[in-house]
Design an enzyme around this catalytic site. Structure first.
Site, PDB file in Angstrom:
ATOM      1  N   LYS A 114       0.845  -1.200   0.000  1.00  0.00           N
ATOM      2  CA  LYS A 114       0.000   0.000   0.000  1.00  0.00           C
ATOM      3  C   LYS A 114       0.883   1.254   0.000  1.00  0.00           C
ATOM      4  O   LYS A 114       0.420   2.346  -0.306  1.00  0.00           O
ATOM      5  CB  LYS A 114      -0.948  -0.023   1.209  1.00  0.00           C
ATOM      6  CG  LYS A 114      -2.002  -1.132   1.093  1.00  0.00           C
ATOM      7  CD  LYS A 114      -2.803  -1.302   2.370  1.00  0.00           C
ATOM      8  CE  LYS A 114      -3.692  -2.541   2.285  1.00  0.00           C
ATOM      9  NZ  LYS A 114      -4.285  -2.909   3.607  1.00  0.00           N
ATOM     10  N   ALA A 115       2.125   1.091   0.406  1.00  0.00           N
ATOM     11  CA  ALA A 115       3.166   2.104   0.169  1.00  0.00           C
ATOM     12  C   ALA A 115       4.310   1.339  -0.493  1.00  0.00           C
ATOM     13  O   ALA A 115       4.586   0.187  -0.128  1.00  0.00           O
ATOM     14  CB  ALA A 115       3.621   2.745   1.472  1.00  0.00           C
TER      15      ALA A 115
END
Lengths: 307, 307, 307, 307
Positions: free
Chosen positions: C275-276
């Site tokens: 997600k990052a």
């Protein structure tokens, strides 16, 4: 009234520990005993419909059986869940697990296909199985219905799950509706969207409010067990707005009140909004849900026994 | 390793609850079970001297008997206390109490002579008795000694207290030394200063370090039970500096680590300073001491039983 | 590298204060300077699409103009909002206000029709106007469309709002899409449901994912400004999942990481989930959003100036 | 009264940012503006003696010059410090530093002689110099005095330090007394004890109370700047007990109130104990001291300007 000093001894039952907390009645232990008493009262009262909100990683954090057992035992009548807890419940039903003691930094974990939630770990292989299985289930449901509400969808999914420990399966079989207004924000939601792209299947975001409000209006009293904060806490409170608010509620949270975020807000604040009734019985415990909820539930079960 | 789901049932013992936490092993419940296991190990090991730090309102918060019982049972060998916990221990020995459910704002409380510690209340009448009684005790001690260290003073006070529940009395009778480097910052310290003004009586601030360091050097191993933060936590850690640090320790705190304040610092940080040994066994629980310490102590006592 | 000591002087600009924090580089002030640098970088980089999540009471807490101005100035390209912030934005557009220094306990507030969010207060009269006005707007929109996604609905509402300070109005006019996956859980959602009961109007809960994923796939890079936690933070992170995660992000939160709740989770954790991105630039500030965000934004604006 | 929305623009002065917070007046930004106003009032008022408590790693965290400058500028009249802040002030005066961006786990740091305070690092070489230098200073002082109080000792040390940035040096030269009731619990205290073992030199733990109480009684009004919690906060409050409490005070803390620990206690609570006067002006900011104190000080300096 005096603060009694707590006595600890060997072979102590959880309910005896809570009684000691009750005798002290102050600081954290006072909060725990008041929440335990209120939980027991809420469960014992046949006229009280018990709504439970599931925010934060409750299933990954080990509370899946606790919640399932409460459903089976008729101790909870309605659930408001995050999409994540639904995803993780199904992940276990499909044969996946949650893992511990893995270690490594987040970039290493990423390269190994391991997702991290604090010190809980998940495996991408388990999620791949989840994706296949939930898609099969969507296919079955979509073959019969074209428009469903979120609660209807979760009910249909629950009926198709064969797992005596599953929250969704037990909820479906015991007529405990599960609401999940933020469902879309989860791996379940992501799969639903992917399925959606090539199927004629609409999930209505608003439709559940009608059913939920009927339940509220048909409840003599409503009690709230608010585990974690965020959307699920607010939705549980707000669903009672039209009838003047919850009659009693406990919450367990580690968030602070000063920033104004609902997650850390004292339950008293809900009275101003008619989300909790004036005169309602409310208890907040500041602590980790995975410690505090098992503790007060074990204490409350013994109080039921003695009634 | 998998996260086992927690099971809660009726008539559960505290040690059974902790076993469930052990099976889960993650988030708060994992921390609680690790701290409980470590507490049991520390108490059971005859070669480990157990040092306990008392920060925060532990006596007002209901842990006075818990601490006294541990002293009586030989489960703690050395105490580092705030001045406040010593004051409040003696306040109860002299017939005073701590109160609850008082209510009213702080200006109203002030006008009624009631001091507030969160939701614990004290009475100025109890403090007046405390002042008279402690002064009598100082007179007895000063008639025989002109220079004392803080630890010696607390020992002499303890010997003159006739109260089976008193921390000071039990410590004196069981050769558990009490150190209180910040003693002066308390009602006890205030009375000591007032007494000092017209008596030839010096309290040496440095002298205790010699005795404390002897104890550390003569300990095979040292374990720490760090309740609350601040000065008492640091002094307990730092006293082990000259011998390479604590061998094992648990801490319970609600403070955050990010500000750099010692109270919220992870125990791991103490390794860099040689205040905890490299390779030492360390466990931190984020929570309210009045809940978590009774919980893990009750769990640990059963583990001792089974050994 | 050494920690420089901070110097404070008269007539100091915010950007000079941040430079002092930059020189120190540790604890909270180090976090603030890193977040400020990253915010400036994110805004300045033409190849970075800036996603902003709005959790917690940002509009009631005074950040409405701050957000509107960022939209007007092209500093934010996409918003993920809670239903509450949308409701409170419109409440002000319809002539309502947020109030302070009201006082009184929550039962008294309730009897006066005042809702409380920590020390911010709202009036039921303002909400009554909100209800009337938003219903008129729904009527206009429903007269032309029968099925809308949440983002489409908010866009249409924004176009109908004539208020230069409104987040919704500015977003609609500047092609900044607003997503609100939990919209239904708000006063806006409640009115939508009521409107729904006697109108043929479906809000599709899943449909927005398609548009959102197109934006993500068409972004060279994505930066995140995560204000508050909960659903809006997660949705912003998760929307980038299919493309390997955010390229850079800042978050401001007062929640703790240890409970595993996403709101308090370190951004690093998002790397494990993709997600990052691995290698992404991430900064977390522990603090109150209403203080920290204006502070770092003011600092960042001056950095833009100097480029 | 309405909550004004905050406006952020380029080239903003800190005092303009605080004015925006003042206009909003709620949540964290309201707290910051109230604390800033009160700080300015306290400093400007010639009849108010300003007491400042230094708890937590303020010197390692970059606030050394901030504190020294306030002493030089006559903005603070009395200091209550932890032993650690005194140690770290002298460590810099003797040529040592604090370091950042070091990395490595605590066992690795230990093997390299690096002590960690969150993300601030210290070097054992700097501490070795500290030990030599402070011992020389003790020898000079002990050659002239046999019994000193802690405040007297710190004054004598300050006079012997030649460093325009030192807190101790500036305090000594500006007649700002430094009290440190827990001094013994620090590297300074450890060296003092070692010196003590072969020198006839007594540090009286009680003696300072007389001088401190004289200052309190001779103060028209007393204001408190309470940075961090613990012993130094309590001692500052308690020193005003005999005269009915502080007349005004600000505190900055990240600790929570619910556990009853003084560090997180609201200042209002001090009224019940007569440690703050009934009717006194009190402001608490929840946040990191290294961010919040420079922010409100910069804002307050501009308010002084305009008077």
């Amino acid at each position: 009234m005096k603060v009694n000093q707590i006595k600890i001894k060997k072979d102590m039952k959880v309910s005896e520990l809570i009684e000691e907390f009750d005798g002290s009645g102050v600081l954290g232990s006072g909060r725990v005993s008041r929440a335990c008493n209120l939980l027991a009262k809420m469960i014992a009262d046949e006229d009280t419909n018990v709504f439970m909100s599931l925010g934060g990683p409750l299933v990954p954090g080990g509370l899946r059986f606790v919640i399932s057992d409460m459903i089976k035992n008729g101790q909870v009548n309605l659930i408001v869940s995050s999409g994540a807890n639904i995803t993780h419940d199904l992940l276990e039903s499909f044969g996946g697990s949650h893992y511990r003691d893995v270690g490594g930094d987040d970039e290493e974990l990423n390269s190994q296909g391991i997702g991290r939630i604090a010190d809980v770990y998940t495996s991408s292989e388990d999620f791949e199985i989840f994706e296949k299985e939930i898609t099969k289930i969507f296919e079955k449901i979509a073959s019969e219905k074209k428009v469903v509400s979120i609660q209807e969808l979760l009910y249909e999914v629950g009926l198709l799950i064969d797992d005596e420990n599953s929250i969704l399966a037990n909820a479906a079989r015991n007529n405990v509706p599960i609401f999940a207004p933020g469902l879309i924000d989860s791996m379940f939601g992501l799969q639903l969207w992917m399925f959606n792209q090539d199927h004629d299947f609409t999930v209505d975001a608003v439709k559940d409010m009608h059913y939920l409000s009927d339940i509220v209006f048909n409840s003599e009293k409503v009690g709230g067990i608010l585990l974690g904060g965020g959307l699920t806490k607010h939705y549980t409170l707000a669903s009672n707005l039209l009838k003047g608010g919850l009659d009693m509620a406990i919450q367990i949270t580690m968030d602070r009140p000063e920033t104004g975020s609902l997650s850390g807000a004292p339950l008293e604040e809900a009275k101003s909004w008619s989300k909790a009734k004036c005169g309602s019985d409310l208890a907040t415990v500041i602590g980790d849900v995975t410690v505090i909820f098992p503790l007060i539930l074990a204490g409350a079960l013994d109080k039921l026994d003695s009634d």
